[in-house]
Design an enzyme around this catalytic site. Structure first.
Site, PDB file in Angstrom:
ATOM      1  N   LYS A   1       0.824  -1.206   0.000  1.00 39.20           N
ATOM      2  CA  LYS A   1       0.000   0.000   0.000  1.00 39.20           C
ATOM      3  C   LYS A   1       0.869   1.271   0.000  1.00 39.20           C
ATOM      4  O   LYS A   1       2.065   1.219   0.230  1.00 39.20           O
ATOM      5  CB  LYS A   1      -0.941  -0.010   1.213  1.00 39.20           C
ATOM      6  CG  LYS A   1      -1.937  -1.183   1.190  1.00 39.20           C
ATOM      7  CD  LYS A   1      -2.881  -1.076   0.011  1.00 39.20           C
ATOM      8  CE  LYS A   1      -4.092  -1.987   0.129  1.00 39.20           C
ATOM      9  NZ  LYS A   1      -3.828  -3.402  -0.089  1.00 39.20           N
TER      10      LYS A   1
HETATM   11  C1  LIG Z   1     -10.009  -2.832  -1.171  1.00 40.90           C
HETATM   12  C2  LIG Z   1      -9.329  -3.466   0.002  1.00 40.90           C
HETATM   13  N1  LIG Z   1      -9.953  -3.479   1.187  1.00 40.90           N
HETATM   14  C3  LIG Z   1      -9.399  -4.028   2.272  1.00 40.90           C
HETATM   15  C4  LIG Z   1      -8.158  -4.613   2.226  1.00 40.90           C
HETATM   16  C5  LIG Z   1      -7.606  -5.273   3.460  1.00 40.90           C
HETATM   17  O1  LIG Z   1      -6.447  -4.684   3.927  1.00 40.90           O
HETATM   18  P1  LIG Z   1      -5.389  -5.554   4.787  1.00 40.90           P
HETATM   19  O2  LIG Z   1      -4.645  -6.414   3.820  1.00 40.90           O
HETATM   20  O3  LIG Z   1      -4.510  -4.510   5.405  1.00 40.90           O
HETATM   21  O4  LIG Z   1      -6.143  -6.319   5.790  1.00 40.90           O
HETATM   22  C6  LIG Z   1      -7.472  -4.627   1.013  1.00 40.90           C
HETATM   23  C7  LIG Z   1      -6.157  -5.246   0.970  1.00 40.90           C
HETATM   24  O5  LIG Z   1      -5.388  -5.489   0.330  1.00 40.90           O
HETATM   25  C8  LIG Z   1      -8.061  -4.041  -0.132  1.00 40.90           C
HETATM   26  O6  LIG Z   1      -7.435  -4.043  -1.324  1.00 40.90           O
END
Ligand SMILES: Cc1ncc(COP(=O)(O)O)c(C=O)c1O
Length: 411
Positions: free
Chosen positions: A209
């Protein structure tokens, strides 16, 4: 049919493809899908944390929260250990309960839908727009019922959803809005940073990210009661002073006042986040430059369409999703992915719509054909590498590989 992007020696993690082995990288992949940007300040801050004797949630998390709240203009920022945890806690604080329905775009990552089920509620899917890949008020409205409790707009790729009509719709129906801002640093909507528009907003600091702490997330909100709820539920539902129980001013006594979760962020991760956050503008400038270079390089092609930018916001360019004009090609998106791989360029696909995944068929009866726009977008989408560590030579190589492969696939 599902076709997850599986690419030789690369590892697929749903929304990203990461090169794993150095041999594979040396042998084949010249431009990986992602490389992190970790500077000396991040390294020094992590070392300082390790030497401080305080590894878990402590002073660095507090600092990261304060800096983050200031960066997005939110009253509260609560750090947690993933974007998924942030979404879960945000929906919980918004009052989503068993039996409720929550509107979720089908065009998103697994996390957005799954957190709804953690609460015993049902994710009710909605189609996306063909231009922005986001849901909007018109794609949401047909799915509202008496059970609908909340809407989860996802700012796909880092481009803002059109929030005003969504907020109007939600207010008119008494619904909560929890924004999935996993891709949205630093996205703006009508000159406001994403982070203080919906009732609660969830960010991710996953390794790929814009701001990366390995794993990590943040909930922002304007409302004191939501912030207090998120904070309590992120640490076992313990009473407020439990956070301080190992500090000088802390006491051993605590009360369990709710059945909560274990979602707190560590100071080690926050040490990274503090410095990554400071580099937001630098990172964004480079991402924007790469996006502009790609779009200019593909402008004369009739075999693809560059991602469109809305006038009402700033695109974070977490992802660069190129759309293929399949009618002009003899091959498919997968042929482009393979052609690029053979030329040393790793790509990914965002997203396989949720309703095409087996569990959404078995649990909720979704079938192919249910969301035609998302399905069309999925068939045509390929995400090109875009990150600050991408050198000009890498960008040139990607452009050449895309142009050559599309030429070879042209009808
Ligand atoms: C659109 C979206 N929402 C939520 C997440 C969840 O984030 P995390 O991987 O930090 O739990 C991601 C993760 O890649 C995502 O692309």
């Amino acid at each position: 049919m599902l076709s997850a992007a599986r690419e030789g020696n690369t590892a697929v993690r749903g929304d990203t493809v990461l090169v794993q082995s150095p041999e594979a990288q040396a042998a084949r992949i010249r431009v990986p899908f992602h490389r992190p940007s970790i500077g000396e300040d991040e390294v020094a801050e992590v070392v300082d944390t390790l030497r401080s004797g305080w590894l878990t949630t402590g002073p660095k998390v507090r600092r990261f929260e304060q800096d983050f709240a200031a960066a997005v203009g939110a009253r509260h920022a609560l750090a947690v250990n993933s974007g998924t945890a942030a979404l879960h806690l945000a929906l919980e604080a918004a009052g989503v309960k068993a039996g409720d329905e929550v509107i979720v775009p089908t065009y998103t990552f697994a996390a957005t839908g799954e957190v709804v089920t953690y609460l015993g509620a049902r994710p009710v899917l909605a189609d996306c727009r063909p231009d922005t890949l986001n849901i909007d008020a018109t794609t949401i409205e047909p799915h509202l019922t008496a059970r609908t409790k909340a809407i989860v707009p996802v700012h796909v790729a880092g481009q803002a959803c059109d929030m005003d009509p969504i907020m109007d719709l939600a207010r008119a129906r008494g619904l909560a809005v929890v924004e999935d801002a996993a891709h949205a640093i630093p996205t703006t909507y009508k000159d406001r940073p994403i982070g203080a528009i919906g009732d609660l907003t969830a960010f991710s600091f996953y390794a790929t990210k814009a701001i990366a702490t390995g794993e990590g997330g943040m909930v922002t909100t304007e409302r004191d009661e939501h912030a207090a709820r998120v904070k309590r539920m992120s640490l076992h539902g313990l009473s407020e002073d439990a956070w301080n129980r190992y500090t000088e001013r802390g006491r051993w006594y605590y009360e369990i006042v709710d059945f909560g979760f274990k979602y707190n962020l560590t100071d080690v991760a926050a040490a990274l986040g503090i410095h990554q956050l400071r580099r937001t503008a630098e990172f964004h400038q480079r991402r924007r430059q790469i996006a502009r270079t790609y779009s200019e390089a593909f402008a004369d092609l009739d075999t693809c369409v560059a991602p469109r930018e809305v006038a009402y916001g700033t695109h974070a360019w977490h992802l660069y999703v190129l759309e293929l004009r399949l009618e002009a090609l003899s091959g498919s998106r997968d042929d482009l992915v393979e052609g690029l791989r053979q030329r040393g360029v790793a790509t990914s696909v965002h997203f396989i719509p949720l309703h095409l995944h087996p569990v959404y068929a078995t649990a909720f009866g979704y079938r192919p054909g249910a969301f035609p726009t998302a399905e069309t977008v999925f068939r045509r989408a390929v995400s090109l590498p875009i990150y600050p560590q991408l050198a000009d030579d890498d960008v040139a190589l990607v452009i050449e590989a895309v142009r050559d492969t599309l030429k070879a696939l042209r009808r």
